[in-house]
Design an enzyme around this catalytic site. Structure first.
Site, PDB file in Angstrom:
ATOM      1  N   ASP A  40     -13.245   5.799  -9.191  1.00 14.23           N
ATOM      2  CA  ASP A  40     -13.587   7.013  -9.439  1.00 14.23           C
ATOM      3  C   ASP A  40     -12.904   6.865 -10.633  1.00 14.23           C
ATOM      4  O   ASP A  40     -13.197   6.334 -11.391  1.00 14.23           O
ATOM      5  CB  ASP A  40     -11.779   7.517  -8.804  1.00 14.23           C
ATOM      6  N   ASN A  87      -0.160   9.629   1.650  1.00 13.82           N
ATOM      7  CA  ASN A  87      -0.336  10.184   2.728  1.00 13.82           C
ATOM      8  C   ASN A  87      -2.146   9.585   2.701  1.00 13.82           C
ATOM      9  O   ASN A  87      -2.267  10.218   3.058  1.00 13.82           O
ATOM     10  CB  ASN A  87      -1.064  11.980   0.912  1.00 13.82           C
ATOM     11  N   HIS A 129      -4.766   8.528   1.332  1.00 19.94           N
ATOM     12  CA  HIS A 129      -5.597   8.485   0.560  1.00 19.94           C
ATOM     13  C   HIS A 129      -6.735   7.390   0.511  1.00 19.94           C
ATOM     14  O   HIS A 129      -5.704   6.158   0.244  1.00 19.94           O
ATOM     15  CB  HIS A 129      -5.872   9.770  -0.526  1.00 19.94           C
ATOM     16  N   GLU A 135      -9.011  12.442  -0.405  1.00 13.13           N
ATOM     17  CA  GLU A 135      -7.514  13.175   0.023  1.00 13.13           C
ATOM     18  C   GLU A 135      -7.558  13.949   2.342  1.00 13.13           C
ATOM     19  O   GLU A 135      -9.225  13.890   2.160  1.00 13.13           O
ATOM     20  CB  GLU A 135      -7.095  14.507  -0.381  1.00 13.13           C
TER      21      GLU A 135
HETATM   22  P1  PGA Z   1      -1.328   2.915  -6.025  1.00 11.48           P
HETATM   23  O1  PGA Z   1      -1.801   3.997  -6.005  1.00 11.48           O
HETATM   24  O2  PGA Z   1      -1.826   1.700  -6.721  1.00 11.48           O
HETATM   25  O3  PGA Z   1      -0.788   3.384  -7.895  1.00 11.48           O
HETATM   26  O4  PGA Z   1      -0.104   2.879  -5.446  1.00 11.48           O
HETATM   27  C1  PGA Z   1      -2.646   3.063  -5.221  1.00 11.48           C
HETATM   28  C2  PGA Z   1      -4.343   4.527  -4.160  1.00 11.48           C
HETATM   29  O5  PGA Z   1      -3.267   5.575  -4.435  1.00 11.48           O
HETATM   30  O6  PGA Z   1      -4.790   4.677  -4.008  1.00 11.48           O
END
Ligand code: PGA
Length: 242
Positions: A65, A136, A138, A143
């Site tokens: 992304d 959450n 994702h 999301e």
């Molecule tokens: P993080 O994010 O590695 O910064 O915890 C993971 C994600 O949101 O997929």
């Protein structure tokens, strides 16, 4: 789904790197992730390359992304992140590294950029996809509520993701981009092997859903239960209470 639990993030990341190496050849295609989670894995890749044990010269990469309209010179853009945390330190040919192009003036242009990235993904097979996970549930920026059939698209980040990511933007919610272009769940599921990493107590609930929950679009990570070759590599803090 194979769940591997380690005492520390470092040990888990080393194991993830071993699994990655077992599943690639010198000209494989990797799916890469950003965020804090893969940083130690990327350090293992850098160290191994610097020691002459592996070459990424013929490896191709696709990232999950990129934020919409965050200049690639911005330290929090994922283009910048990947150069800074991995590509600048290994022998990869940067012409073989791809992230969604997400700078555009209109939504129509953004949608065209999504189609272009989707076509590229359809023309390549990802051998190993690295994933983090949001609190959450994702994966990528897919999301809760995202269709399991989703392909590359423009996504609105949820409040919880904007809050989680504000730590990278001076803890200022207003500075966090609100939209991103993300691989869809269908793109992610097309990878031959998936390695999902998660560290820390705050990931426990999402990991519980991933491993033990019903398969539902409310927890996008649960789609991985339908994938034949997933490694979930976590530390003890992220392990669901039995
Ligand atoms: P993080 O994010 O590695 O910064 O915890 C993971 C994600 O949101 O997929």
């Amino acid at each position: 789904m194979k769940v591997l639990v380690f005492d520390s993030e470092i040990e888990a990341s080393k194991k993830a790197y071993d699994i990655l190496k077992e599943n690639i050849t010198e000209n494989s295609t990797l799916g890469l992730a950003t965020g804090s989670t893969p940083l130690n894995l990327y350090k293992c890749m850098i160290e191994d390359c610097k020691n002459g044990n592996i070459s990424f010269k013929n490896i191709k990469t696709f990232n999950l992304d990129e934020y919409v309209n965050l200049e690639y010179t911005h330290p929090q853009s994922y283009h910048y992140f990947m150069n800074d945390n991995l590509f600048d330190h290994i022998d990869i040919d940067k012409n073989n590294t791809f992230l969604p192009d997400a700078i555009a003036e209109t939504d129509e242009e953004l949608n065209n950029l999504c189609s272009k990235y989707n076509d590229m993904l359809n023309n390549n097979t990802i051998d190993v996809q690295i994933l983090g996970i949001g609190t959450n549930g994702h994966i990528g920026f897919n999301e809760p509520g995202t269709s399991f059939d989703s392909t590359v698209s423009v996504v609105d980040l949820t409040e919880s993701t904007i809050k989680d990511n504000s730590r990278f933007f001076e803890n200022n919610l207003d500075k966090v981009p609100k939209r991103a272009i993300s691989m869809g769940l269908k793109n992610i599921m097309a990878a031959k092997t998936i390695i999902l990493l998660a560290f820390g107590e705050h990931k426990k609930e999402a990991i519980d859903h991933l491993i033990n929950g019903n398969i539902t679009e409310d927890w996008p990570c649960t789609i991985l239960q339908n994938h034949p070759n997933v490694y979930v590599v976590i530390d003890k803090a992220a392990e669901p209470t039995k």
